[in-house]
Enzyme design. Structure first.
Site, PDB file in Angstrom:
ATOM      1  N   HIS A 130       1.013  -1.225  -0.075  1.00 55.01           N
ATOM      2  CA  HIS A 130      -0.043  -0.114  -0.069  1.00 55.01           C
ATOM      3  C   HIS A 130       0.720   1.395   0.014  1.00 55.01           C
ATOM      4  O   HIS A 130      -0.004   2.311  -0.151  1.00 55.01           O
ATOM      5  CB  HIS A 130      -0.803  -0.124   1.279  1.00 55.01           C
ATOM      6  CG  HIS A 130      -0.127   0.156   2.572  1.00 55.01           C
ATOM      7  ND1 HIS A 130       0.542  -0.788   3.199  1.00 55.01           N
ATOM      8  CD2 HIS A 130       0.045   1.243   3.167  1.00 55.01           C
ATOM      9  CE1 HIS A 130       1.020  -0.529   4.304  1.00 55.01           C
ATOM     10  NE2 HIS A 130       0.923   1.005   4.301  1.00 55.01           N
TER      11      HIS A 130
HETATM   12  C1  UD1 Z   1      -1.781   5.170   6.648  1.00 55.18           C
HETATM   13  C2  UD1 Z   1      -0.301   5.359   7.103  1.00 55.18           C
HETATM   14  C3  UD1 Z   1       0.606   4.451   6.834  1.00 55.18           C
HETATM   15  C4  UD1 Z   1       0.216   3.271   7.324  1.00 55.18           C
HETATM   16  C5  UD1 Z   1      -1.153   2.712   6.661  1.00 55.18           C
HETATM   17  C6  UD1 Z   1      -1.626   1.618   6.858  1.00 55.18           C
HETATM   18  C7  UD1 Z   1       0.038   7.702   7.248  1.00 55.18           C
HETATM   19  C8  UD1 Z   1       0.822   8.871   6.390  1.00 55.18           C
HETATM   20  N1  UD1 Z   1       0.209   6.548   6.580  1.00 55.18           N
HETATM   21  O1  UD1 Z   1      -1.771   4.802   5.170  1.00 55.18           O
HETATM   22  O2  UD1 Z   1       1.913   4.809   7.516  1.00 55.18           O
HETATM   23  O3  UD1 Z   1       1.261   1.920   6.906  1.00 55.18           O
HETATM   24  O4  UD1 Z   1      -2.193   3.747   7.116  1.00 55.18           O
HETATM   25  O5  UD1 Z   1      -2.971   1.094   6.586  1.00 55.18           O
HETATM   26  O6  UD1 Z   1      -0.788   8.097   8.197  1.00 55.18           O
HETATM   27  N2  UD1 Z   1      -8.874   4.721   2.886  1.00 55.18           N
HETATM   28  C9  UD1 Z   1     -10.080   4.136   2.787  1.00 55.18           C
HETATM   29  N3  UD1 Z   1     -10.726   3.793   4.155  1.00 55.18           N
HETATM   30  C10 UD1 Z   1      -9.998   4.012   5.215  1.00 55.18           C
HETATM   31  C11 UD1 Z   1      -8.915   4.520   5.173  1.00 55.18           C
HETATM   32  C12 UD1 Z   1      -8.221   4.934   3.961  1.00 55.18           C
HETATM   33  O7  UD1 Z   1     -10.864   4.008   1.821  1.00 55.18           O
HETATM   34  O8  UD1 Z   1     -10.437   3.516   6.156  1.00 55.18           O
HETATM   35  C13 UD1 Z   1      -8.199   5.166   1.537  1.00 55.18           C
HETATM   36  C14 UD1 Z   1      -8.797   6.400   1.195  1.00 55.18           C
HETATM   37  O9  UD1 Z   1      -8.891   6.679  -0.215  1.00 55.18           O
HETATM   38  C15 UD1 Z   1      -7.412   7.611   1.510  1.00 55.18           C
HETATM   39  C16 UD1 Z   1      -6.360   6.401   1.057  1.00 55.18           C
HETATM   40  O10 UD1 Z   1      -6.951   5.292   1.732  1.00 55.18           O
HETATM   41  O11 UD1 Z   1      -7.322   8.609   1.012  1.00 55.18           O
HETATM   42  C17 UD1 Z   1      -5.059   6.643   2.040  1.00 55.18           C
HETATM   43  O12 UD1 Z   1      -5.524   6.448   3.498  1.00 55.18           O
HETATM   44  P1  UD1 Z   1      -4.678   7.369   4.478  1.00 55.18           P
HETATM   45  O13 UD1 Z   1      -5.175   7.222   6.024  1.00 55.18           O
HETATM   46  O14 UD1 Z   1      -4.287   8.685   4.158  1.00 55.18           O
HETATM   47  O15 UD1 Z   1      -3.183   6.638   4.514  1.00 55.18           O
HETATM   48  P2  UD1 Z   1      -2.725   5.202   3.905  1.00 55.18           P
HETATM   49  O16 UD1 Z   1      -2.338   4.890   2.807  1.00 55.18           O
HETATM   50  O17 UD1 Z   1      -3.904   4.431   4.651  1.00 55.18           O
END
Ligand code: UD1
Length: 367
Positions: free
Chosen positions: A208
Site C-alpha cells: 500500500h
Molecule cells: C496510513 C499511514 C501508513 C500506514 C497505513 C496502514 C500515514 C501517512 N500513513 O496510510 O503509514 O502504513 O495507514 O494502513 O498516516 N482509505 C479508505 N478507508 C479508510 C482509510 C483510507 O478508503 O478507512 C483510503 C482513502 O482513499 C484514503 C487512502 O486510503 O485517501 C489513504 O488513507 P490514509 O489514511 O491517508 O493513508 P494510508 O495509505 O492508509
C-alpha cells in the site's frame, strides 16, 4: 485524589495493535485513567472496528472523525480537532503511537498546550524523507518528552539527533505483545483451508506504500509480477483501500481479480491476517509491521522497499529489502522457494512484555 488522565491516541490500522497492550498494561497497573482517542484517519469498519473488537480495546472515549484527505488537510483537521478536545478536557499526558499522520498531529496539538507527550515506537528512521512516515517520525520525536523505543537502532538514532539520554527508554516491541497473545487463537482459525490452501503451500502479499502503488507504471509492473509469481505459488493478497483506489484510477483492477494464483480479498481482520502469515511459506510486503511480525514468526519476508526504519528485521530477522524491481523480487522469491533463506533469531525485548515496560516508564515519568 483522582488519578491522572492519560490520552491514548490512535487513528490508523497499524496503531491499534500497538495501543492494545499499552492500554491493558496501564489499566492493570492502575496508576492512571486511560482515555482512548480515535482520530478517524481510518474509518472503514474493516480497517478499525474489527481490530477494536478482536484485540479487546475498549470503545474510543473520543472520536474526532477526521476521515481521508491530502496530507496537509488531514493533518490540519486532526490538529484542530484534537486541540479542541485537549482544551475542553485536558489530560495529564498524551501517548501517541507509530508514524502515521495522527501521531504527529496529536503530538503537536498536545505539546503546544503544554501537555507532555510519550511516543511509542520512537527513534525509528528510514533516512528517506520522501516517505510521509519518516517526516512524521522525525517531527514527533523532536517534540515528544518520553521516547519509548522498540529496537536498538532507535536508541542510536535519537542519541545522534541529540536527544537527552533521560528521555530515551528501550522498552521493546509492543506489537509483539499482541502477536504473542493472539497467535494460538489465530492458528486455530480455519482460514487457510477455507481458501483451499495448505499450510506452507502459499504466500501472503500486502502492498500500500505510495512508492509502490501511486505511480500507475510501478503499480502495473508490481501487479503483473504478482500474477506471474502466483502461477508458481498461490498468493493471498488482501488489498488495502489505497491500493484498490490506485488500481481503479490506473485501470488495473482486472489484475486484482483475474490471476488464477492471486487470491485477492478486502483487508482482513487482525487474527485472520496473522493466521495467514503464520502458515505462509513467504510474505511479500511493504508494511513495517509485517516485517517485524514475520521476523517473530520466522517466516521469510521479501520487503518491497528500498530502505527500512526497522533494520533489526534485516540484520537478525527474516526480512530482506527487495525494492520494487521485478527481477530482484523474482530472484529473492526463487531463493525462498529453494529453501535458501535465513531462519532468523529472536530479538531482545520482543518478548510479549513491552506493554508492561511502557506502562512502567509512563508511571515513573508522571510521578
Ligand atoms: C496510513 C499511514 C501508513 C500506514 C497505513 C496502514 C500515514 C501517512 N500513513 O496510510 O503509514 O502504513 O495507514 O494502513 O498516516 N482509505 C479508505 N478507508 C479508510 C482509510 C483510507 O478508503 O478507512 C483510503 C482513502 O482513499 C484514503 C487512502 O486510503 O485517501 C489513504 O488513507 P490514509 O489514511 O491517508 O493513508 P494510508 O495509505 O492508509
Amino acid at each position: 485524589m483522582s488519578k491522572p488522565i492519560v490520552d491514548l491516541v490512535a487513528g490508523a490500522r497499524p496503531n491499534f495493535m500497538k495501543l492494545a497492550p499499552v492500554e491493558r498494561a496501564l489499566r492493570k497497573a492502575g496508576a492512571v485513567t486511560t482515555r482512548i482517542v480515535h482520530t478517524g484517519q481510518h474509518y472503514d469498519p474493516g480497517m478499525n472496528d474489527v481490530f477494536f473488537e478482536e484485540l479487546g480495546i475498549p470503545a474510543p472515549d473520543v472520536h474526532l472523525e477526521v476521515g481521508s484527505g491530502a496530507h496537509g488537510s488531514q493533518t490540519a483537521r486532526i490538529l484542530e480537532r484534537y486541540e479542541a478536545h485537549l482544551i475542553a478536557a485536558r489530560p495529564a499526558a498524551a501517548v501517541v503511537f507509530g508514524d502515521v499522520n495522527s501521531t504527529v498531529a496529536c503530538a503537536l496539538a498536545a505539546v503546544k498546550l503544554g501537555v507532555p507527550v510519550a511516543h511509542v515506537e520512537a527513534g525509528l528512521r528510514s533516512f528517506d524523507r520522501t516517505m510521509p512516515e519518516e517526516i512524521n517520525r522525525l517531527l514527533t520525536d523532536a517534540i515528544a518528552d518520553l521516547l519509548l523505543v522498540s529496537e536498538p537502532s532507535g536508541v542510536s538514532n535519537l542519541r545522534r539527533e541529540g536527544v537527552p539520554e533521560e528521555k530515551i527508554h528501550l522498552v521493546g516491541n509492543v506489537m509483539v505483545d499482541t502477536l504473542m497473545g493472539e497467535v494460538e487463537r489465530a492458528r486455530a482459525l480455519p482460514i487457510v483451508a477455507e481458501m483451499g490452501l495448505e499450510p506452507q503451500g502459499y504466500g501472503l502479499v500486502t502492498m500500500h506504500r505510495p512508492s509502490n502503488v501511486d505511480d500507475p507504471a510501478v503499480l502495473g509492473r508490481m501487479l503483473s509480477l504478482l500474477v506471474d509469481l502466483g502461477r508458481r505459488l498461490p498468493l493471498v493478497f488482501p488489498v488495502h483501500p489505497r491500493t484498490r483506489a490506485a488500481a481503479g484510477r490506473a485501470s488495473l483492477v482486472n489484475l486484482l481479480t483475474d490471476g488464477p494464483g492471486l487470491i485477492c480479498s478486502p483487508p482482513l481482520p487482525y487474527r485472520q491476517n496473522l493466521a495467514l502469515m503464520a502458515s505462509a511459506s513467504v510474505v511479500l510486503t511493504d508494511s513495517g509491521g509485517m516485517q517485524e511480525e514475520t521476523t517473530v514468526l520466522r517466516v521469510p519476508c521479501l520487503t518491497m522497499r528500498e530502505n527500512t526504519e526497522r533494520p533489526i528485521t534485516v540484520e537478525k530477522g527474516t526480512s530482506r529489502l527487495v525494492g520494487n524491481d521485478p527481477d530482484t523480487i523474482r530472484a529473492a522469491f526463487d531463493e525462498v522457494m529453494a529453501g535458501r533463506w535465513p531462519a532468523g533469531e529472536s530479538i531482545p525485548l520482543w518478548d510479549g512484555k513491552a506493554g508492561e515496560r511502557v506502562a512502567a516508564a509512563i508511571g515513573e515519568w508522571l510521578s
